[in-house]
Write a protein that holds these residues in place. Structure first.
Motif, PDB file in Angstrom:
ATOM      1  N   PRO A  63       0.833  -1.203   0.000  1.00 29.52           N
ATOM      2  CA  PRO A  63       0.000   0.000   0.000  1.00 29.52           C
ATOM      3  C   PRO A  63       0.872   1.260   0.000  1.00 29.52           C
ATOM      4  O   PRO A  63       2.003   1.237   0.495  1.00 29.52           O
ATOM      5  CB  PRO A  63      -0.799  -0.096   1.300  1.00 29.52           C
ATOM      6  CG  PRO A  63      -0.608  -1.468   1.822  1.00 29.52           C
ATOM      7  CD  PRO A  63       0.645  -2.013   1.205  1.00 29.52           C
ATOM      8  N   GLU A  64       0.319   2.343  -0.534  1.00 29.81           N
ATOM      9  CA  GLU A  64       1.049   3.617  -0.577  1.00 29.81           C
ATOM     10  C   GLU A  64       1.572   4.007   0.798  1.00 29.81           C
ATOM     11  O   GLU A  64       2.679   4.529   0.920  1.00 29.81           O
ATOM     12  CB  GLU A  64       0.154   4.727  -1.119  1.00 29.81           C
ATOM     13  CG  GLU A  64      -0.065   4.648  -2.607  1.00 29.81           C
ATOM     14  CD  GLU A  64      -0.947   5.781  -3.118  1.00 29.81           C
ATOM     15  OE1 GLU A  64      -0.978   6.863  -2.496  1.00 29.81           O
ATOM     16  OE2 GLU A  64      -1.607   5.576  -4.143  1.00 29.81           O
ATOM     17  N   LYS A  65       0.783   3.764   1.829  1.00 30.86           N
ATOM     18  CA  LYS A  65       1.200   4.167   3.183  1.00 30.86           C
ATOM     19  C   LYS A  65       2.461   3.439   3.641  1.00 30.86           C
ATOM     20  O   LYS A  65       3.170   3.913   4.521  1.00 30.86           O
ATOM     21  CB  LYS A  65       0.062   3.956   4.188  1.00 30.86           C
ATOM     22  CG  LYS A  65      -0.276   2.497   4.434  1.00 30.86           C
ATOM     23  CD  LYS A  65      -1.415   2.343   5.419  1.00 30.86           C
ATOM     24  CE  LYS A  65      -1.682   0.859   5.646  1.00 30.86           C
ATOM     25  NZ  LYS A  65      -2.806   0.636   6.517  1.00 30.86           N
ATOM     26  N   ASN A  66       2.772   2.301   3.037  1.00 27.88           N
ATOM     27  CA  ASN A  66       3.985   1.562   3.377  1.00 27.88           C
ATOM     28  C   ASN A  66       5.158   1.904   2.459  1.00 27.88           C
ATOM     29  O   ASN A  66       6.211   1.286   2.551  1.00 27.88           O
ATOM     30  CB  ASN A  66       3.731   0.058   3.331  1.00 27.88           C
ATOM     31  CG  ASN A  66       2.747  -0.408   4.374  1.00 27.88           C
ATOM     32  OD1 ASN A  66       2.356   0.346   5.260  1.00 27.88           O
ATOM     33  ND2 ASN A  66       2.318  -1.640   4.269  1.00 27.88           N
ATOM     34  N   ASN A  67       4.945   2.866   1.572  1.00 27.40           N
ATOM     35  CA  ASN A  67       5.978   3.233   0.604  1.00 27.40           C
ATOM     36  C   ASN A  67       6.262   4.733   0.660  1.00 27.40           C
ATOM     37  O   ASN A  67       6.691   5.324  -0.321  1.00 27.40           O
ATOM     38  CB  ASN A  67       5.523   2.815  -0.805  1.00 27.40           C
ATOM     39  CG  ASN A  67       6.692   2.563  -1.726  1.00 27.40           C
ATOM     40  OD1 ASN A  67       7.798   2.272  -1.298  1.00 27.40           O
ATOM     41  ND2 ASN A  67       6.446   2.676  -3.016  1.00 27.40           N
ATOM     42  N   LYS A  68       6.035   5.333   1.815  1.00 30.26           N
ATOM     43  CA  LYS A  68       6.127   6.791   1.940  1.00 30.26           C
ATOM     44  C   LYS A  68       7.526   7.333   1.682  1.00 30.26           C
ATOM     45  O   LYS A  68       7.671   8.410   1.123  1.00 30.26           O
ATOM     46  CB  LYS A  68       5.641   7.238   3.318  1.00 30.26           C
ATOM     47  CG  LYS A  68       4.142   7.171   3.452  1.00 30.26           C
ATOM     48  CD  LYS A  68       3.672   7.713   4.770  1.00 30.26           C
ATOM     49  CE  LYS A  68       2.154   7.643   4.791  1.00 30.26           C
ATOM     50  NZ  LYS A  68       1.593   8.029   6.061  1.00 30.26           N
ATOM     51  N   ASN A  69       8.559   6.602   2.081  1.00 30.35           N
ATOM     52  CA  ASN A  69       9.912   7.123   1.887  1.00 30.35           C
ATOM     53  C   ASN A  69      10.308   7.158   0.414  1.00 30.35           C
ATOM     54  O   ASN A  69      10.898   8.129  -0.054  1.00 30.35           O
ATOM     55  CB  ASN A  69      10.929   6.338   2.709  1.00 30.35           C
ATOM     56  CG  ASN A  69      10.837   6.671   4.179  1.00 30.35           C
ATOM     57  OD1 ASN A  69      10.524   7.808   4.539  1.00 30.35           O
ATOM     58  ND2 ASN A  69      11.082   5.707   5.035  1.00 30.35           N
ATOM     59  N   ALA A  70       9.984   6.111  -0.335  1.00 30.98           N
ATOM     60  CA  ALA A  70      10.276   6.125  -1.773  1.00 30.98           C
ATOM     61  C   ALA A  70       9.442   7.195  -2.465  1.00 30.98           C
ATOM     62  O   ALA A  70       9.925   7.893  -3.360  1.00 30.98           O
ATOM     63  CB  ALA A  70      10.018   4.753  -2.385  1.00 30.98           C
ATOM     64  N   ASP A  71       8.192   7.366  -2.039  1.00 26.43           N
ATOM     65  CA  ASP A  71       7.326   8.405  -2.592  1.00 26.43           C
ATOM     66  C   ASP A  71       7.924   9.789  -2.325  1.00 26.43           C
ATOM     67  O   ASP A  71       7.981  10.636  -3.216  1.00 26.43           O
ATOM     68  CB  ASP A  71       5.928   8.293  -1.981  1.00 26.43           C
ATOM     69  CG  ASP A  71       5.002   9.395  -2.445  1.00 26.43           C
ATOM     70  OD1 ASP A  71       4.654   9.395  -3.645  1.00 26.43           O
ATOM     71  OD2 ASP A  71       4.640  10.270  -1.630  1.00 26.43           O
ATOM     72  N   ARG A  72       8.379  10.013  -1.094  1.00 26.36           N
ATOM     73  CA  ARG A  72       8.988  11.299  -0.732  1.00 26.36           C
ATOM     74  C   ARG A  72      10.203  11.581  -1.620  1.00 26.36           C
ATOM     75  O   ARG A  72      10.351  12.688  -2.150  1.00 26.36           O
ATOM     76  CB  ARG A  72       9.402  11.274   0.741  1.00 26.36           C
ATOM     77  CG  ARG A  72      10.228  12.476   1.176  1.00 26.36           C
ATOM     78  CD  ARG A  72      10.741  12.346   2.604  1.00 26.36           C
ATOM     79  NE  ARG A  72      11.449  11.110   2.874  1.00 26.36           N
ATOM     80  CZ  ARG A  72      12.728  10.881   2.560  1.00 26.36           C
ATOM     81  NH1 ARG A  72      13.431  11.799   1.923  1.00 26.36           N
ATOM     82  NH2 ARG A  72      13.302   9.726   2.862  1.00 26.36           N
TER      83      ARG A  72
END
Length: 133
Positions: A111-120
């Motif tokens: 889920p997006e919430k578990n990928n916040k660092n790569a998203d940032r």
């Protein structure tokens, strides 16, 4: 096993795009960003995986790689090992070639919430590469 988190950001569809990658080996974390040029969001997500695997080829040859992405289209394509989409085919084939450098590569949707660092990282990279100079 090497854990690889990938994400992409695009401004427009297509538009300027960038990738954010986190590579975790044990307790060690490394962050990478790449400007990808004018791409659609889906293209950018595939290219983020390509960039991540290229880094892993250089730094972690022979390791088992676990790629985690919130891009369902990428994970589904790689799990099925097939795409009908002609737009994605060259990137899919490039990933297949890179995979051959490792004993095993698997893909997991997160889920997006578990990928916040790569998203940032992807968003920061996009801003840095596209801001007026």
């Amino acid at each position: 096993m090497i854990e690889v988190y990938t994400d992409a950001a695009a401004s427009g569809d297509p538009g300027p795009s960038a990738a954010g990658i986190i590579i975790k080996k044990g307790q060690s974390l490394s962050e990478y960003t790449f400007y990808l040029g004018e791409k659609t969001n889906h293209e950018a997500e595939f290219l983020a995986v390509i960039k991540a695997l290229e880094v892993c080829v250089d730094l972690f040859p022979g390791e088992i790689i676990s790629v985690r992405s919130d891009a369902k289209i990428v994970v589904d394509t790689m799990e099925k090992n097939f795409t009908k989409n002609e737009q994605f085919r060259p990137m899919f084939e490039k990933i297949l070639i890179l995979q051959e450098r490792f004993p095993y590569v698997f893909y997991k949707w997160i889920p997006e919430k578990n990928n916040k660092n790569a998203d940032r990282l992807a968003r920061e990279a996009l801003q840095n590469y596209t801001k007026p100079r």
